[in-house]
Design a protein around this motif. Structure first.
Motif, mmCIF file in Angstrom:
data_model
loop_
_atom_site.group_PDB
_atom_site.id
_atom_site.type_symbol
_atom_site.label_atom_id
_atom_site.label_comp_id
_atom_site.label_asym_id
_atom_site.label_seq_id
_atom_site.Cartn_x
_atom_site.Cartn_y
_atom_site.Cartn_z
ATOM 1 N N GLY A 172 69.130 40.537 10.608
ATOM 2 C CA GLY A 172 67.981 40.574 11.514
ATOM 3 C C GLY A 172 66.641 40.652 10.806
ATOM 4 O O GLY A 172 65.757 39.825 11.055
ATOM 5 N N PRO A 173 66.446 41.616 9.907
ATOM 6 C CA PRO A 173 65.149 41.717 9.215
ATOM 7 C C PRO A 173 64.814 40.493 8.364
ATOM 8 O O PRO A 173 63.651 40.193 8.143
ATOM 9 C CB PRO A 173 65.307 42.955 8.329
ATOM 10 C CG PRO A 173 66.367 43.762 8.992
ATOM 11 C CD PRO A 173 67.301 42.766 9.614
ATOM 12 N N LEU A 174 65.834 39.783 7.898
ATOM 13 C CA LEU A 174 65.569 38.586 7.091
ATOM 14 C C LEU A 174 64.876 37.500 7.907
ATOM 15 O O LEU A 174 64.099 36.716 7.372
ATOM 16 C CB LEU A 174 66.873 38.037 6.504
ATOM 17 C CG LEU A 174 67.607 38.955 5.522
ATOM 18 C CD1 LEU A 174 68.911 38.317 5.081
ATOM 19 C CD2 LEU A 174 66.737 39.289 4.331
ATOM 20 N N ARG A 175 65.145 37.478 9.200
ATOM 21 C CA ARG A 175 64.518 36.473 10.079
ATOM 22 C C ARG A 175 63.013 36.679 10.186
ATOM 23 O O ARG A 175 62.280 35.733 10.467
ATOM 24 C CB ARG A 175 65.134 36.542 11.474
ATOM 25 C CG ARG A 175 66.547 36.065 11.512
ATOM 26 C CD ARG A 175 67.027 35.982 12.966
ATOM 27 N NE ARG A 175 68.451 35.776 12.953
ATOM 28 C CZ ARG A 175 69.345 36.592 13.497
ATOM 29 N NH1 ARG A 175 68.940 37.672 14.128
ATOM 30 N NH2 ARG A 175 70.615 36.326 13.432
ATOM 31 N N ASP A 176 62.556 37.897 9.981
ATOM 32 C CA ASP A 176 61.129 38.209 10.098
ATOM 33 C C ASP A 176 60.335 37.914 8.826
ATOM 34 O O ASP A 176 59.111 38.022 8.827
ATOM 35 C CB ASP A 176 60.939 39.686 10.472
ATOM 36 C CG ASP A 176 61.573 40.028 11.811
ATOM 37 O OD1 ASP A 176 61.663 39.119 12.665
ATOM 38 O OD2 ASP A 176 61.976 41.187 11.994
ATOM 39 N N LEU A 177 61.018 37.568 7.755
ATOM 40 C CA LEU A 177 60.319 37.288 6.495
ATOM 41 C C LEU A 177 59.624 35.931 6.554
ATOM 42 O O LEU A 177 60.083 35.023 7.240
ATOM 43 C CB LEU A 177 61.314 37.288 5.333
ATOM 44 C CG LEU A 177 61.959 38.635 5.011
ATOM 45 C CD1 LEU A 177 63.026 38.459 3.944
ATOM 46 C CD2 LEU A 177 60.909 39.629 4.553
ATOM 47 N N PRO A 200 58.573 32.180 5.529
ATOM 48 C CA PRO A 200 59.417 31.099 4.988
ATOM 49 C C PRO A 200 59.447 31.141 3.460
ATOM 50 O O PRO A 200 58.431 31.373 2.803
ATOM 51 C CB PRO A 200 58.728 29.829 5.483
ATOM 52 C CG PRO A 200 57.946 30.259 6.675
ATOM 53 C CD PRO A 200 57.543 31.673 6.427
ATOM 54 N N GLY A 201 60.612 30.952 2.903
ATOM 55 C CA GLY A 201 60.763 30.922 1.456
ATOM 56 C C GLY A 201 60.870 32.282 0.797
ATOM 57 O O GLY A 201 60.965 32.361 -0.426
ATOM 58 N N GLN A 202 60.856 33.376 1.566
ATOM 59 C CA GLN A 202 60.881 34.719 0.975
ATOM 60 C C GLN A 202 62.246 35.397 1.026
ATOM 61 O O GLN A 202 62.425 36.467 0.462
ATOM 62 C CB GLN A 202 59.848 35.611 1.662
ATOM 63 C CG GLN A 202 58.429 35.189 1.398
ATOM 64 C CD GLN A 202 58.107 35.228 -0.084
ATOM 65 O OE1 GLN A 202 58.334 36.232 -0.749
ATOM 66 N NE2 GLN A 202 57.606 34.129 -0.605
ATOM 67 N N VAL A 203 63.198 34.768 1.713
ATOM 68 C CA VAL A 203 64.522 35.389 1.837
ATOM 69 C C VAL A 203 65.182 35.535 0.467
ATOM 70 O O VAL A 203 65.736 36.580 0.137
ATOM 71 C CB VAL A 203 65.417 34.597 2.817
ATOM 72 C CG1 VAL A 203 66.847 35.120 2.797
ATOM 73 C CG2 VAL A 203 64.843 34.667 4.222
ATOM 74 N N SER A 204 65.098 34.498 -0.348
ATOM 75 C CA SER A 204 65.729 34.566 -1.671
ATOM 76 C C SER A 204 65.132 35.690 -2.509
ATOM 77 O O SER A 204 65.862 36.429 -3.181
ATOM 78 C CB SER A 204 65.584 33.227 -2.402
ATOM 79 O OG SER A 204 66.368 32.245 -1.768
ATOM 80 N N ALA A 205 63.822 35.830 -2.505
ATOM 81 C CA ALA A 205 63.173 36.893 -3.279
ATOM 82 C C ALA A 205 63.589 38.270 -2.756
ATOM 83 O O ALA A 205 63.831 39.193 -3.544
ATOM 84 C CB ALA A 205 61.658 36.741 -3.221
ATOM 85 N N TYR A 206 63.690 38.406 -1.437
ATOM 86 C CA TYR A 206 64.081 39.672 -0.827
ATOM 87 C C TYR A 206 65.505 40.039 -1.239
ATOM 88 O O TYR A 206 65.780 41.164 -1.667
ATOM 89 C CB TYR A 206 63.977 39.549 0.694
ATOM 90 C CG TYR A 206 64.242 40.827 1.440
ATOM 91 C CD1 TYR A 206 63.208 41.677 1.787
ATOM 92 C CD2 TYR A 206 65.530 41.183 1.826
ATOM 93 C CE1 TYR A 206 63.443 42.850 2.493
ATOM 94 C CE2 TYR A 206 65.781 42.348 2.525
ATOM 95 C CZ TYR A 206 64.735 43.180 2.857
ATOM 96 O OH TYR A 206 64.979 44.337 3.551
ATOM 97 N N VAL A 207 66.409 39.068 -1.140
ATOM 98 C CA VAL A 207 67.810 39.310 -1.487
ATOM 99 C C VAL A 207 67.935 39.592 -2.991
ATOM 100 O O VAL A 207 68.679 40.487 -3.395
ATOM 101 C CB VAL A 207 68.699 38.128 -1.056
ATOM 102 C CG1 VAL A 207 70.114 38.266 -1.594
ATOM 103 C CG2 VAL A 207 68.719 38.019 0.470
#
Length: 97
Positions: free
Chosen positions: A16-21, A23-30
């Motif tokens: 769920g929180p990944l959807r709020d990031l 665009p292009g920031q999911v990889s950095a977050y993970v």
């Protein structure tokens, strides 16, 4: 730096929180989350090799474990007095409280 592509399935409460990031920031977050997890695992491994055996990543359980393993003030003071008497600790040395 070489990068790898993975496809993963995550439970909704994690994804769920990944959807709020942005665009292009999911990889950095993970990547950041994995680096933090790897750091925790390295610290636990180091502590295990030093003789410590009980760990938990859950903050509430960690607090309960700290409370359970805490030495009483009387026992601590008695041990410090014994160490001072045996010359292991200087007489003026004081523990952090």
């Amino acid at each position: 730096m070489t990068t790898f592509r993975f496809t993963v399935s995550l439970p909704e409460d994690v994804a769920g929180p990944l959807r709020d990031l942005p665009p292009g920031q999911v990889s950095a977050y993970v990547a950041d989350a994995l680096r933090r997890r790897q750091l925790v695992e390295r610290m636990q491994d180091t502590l295990s090799r030093a003789g410590h055996r009980r760990f938990t990543a859950d903050p509430a359980k960690a607090a309960a474990l700290r409370e359970e393993l805490q030495v009483s003030t009387d026992v601590r003071d008695e041990a410090l007095a014994r160490l001072r008497a045996e010359g292991v600790l200087p007489g003026e040395w004081q523990p952090r409280r």
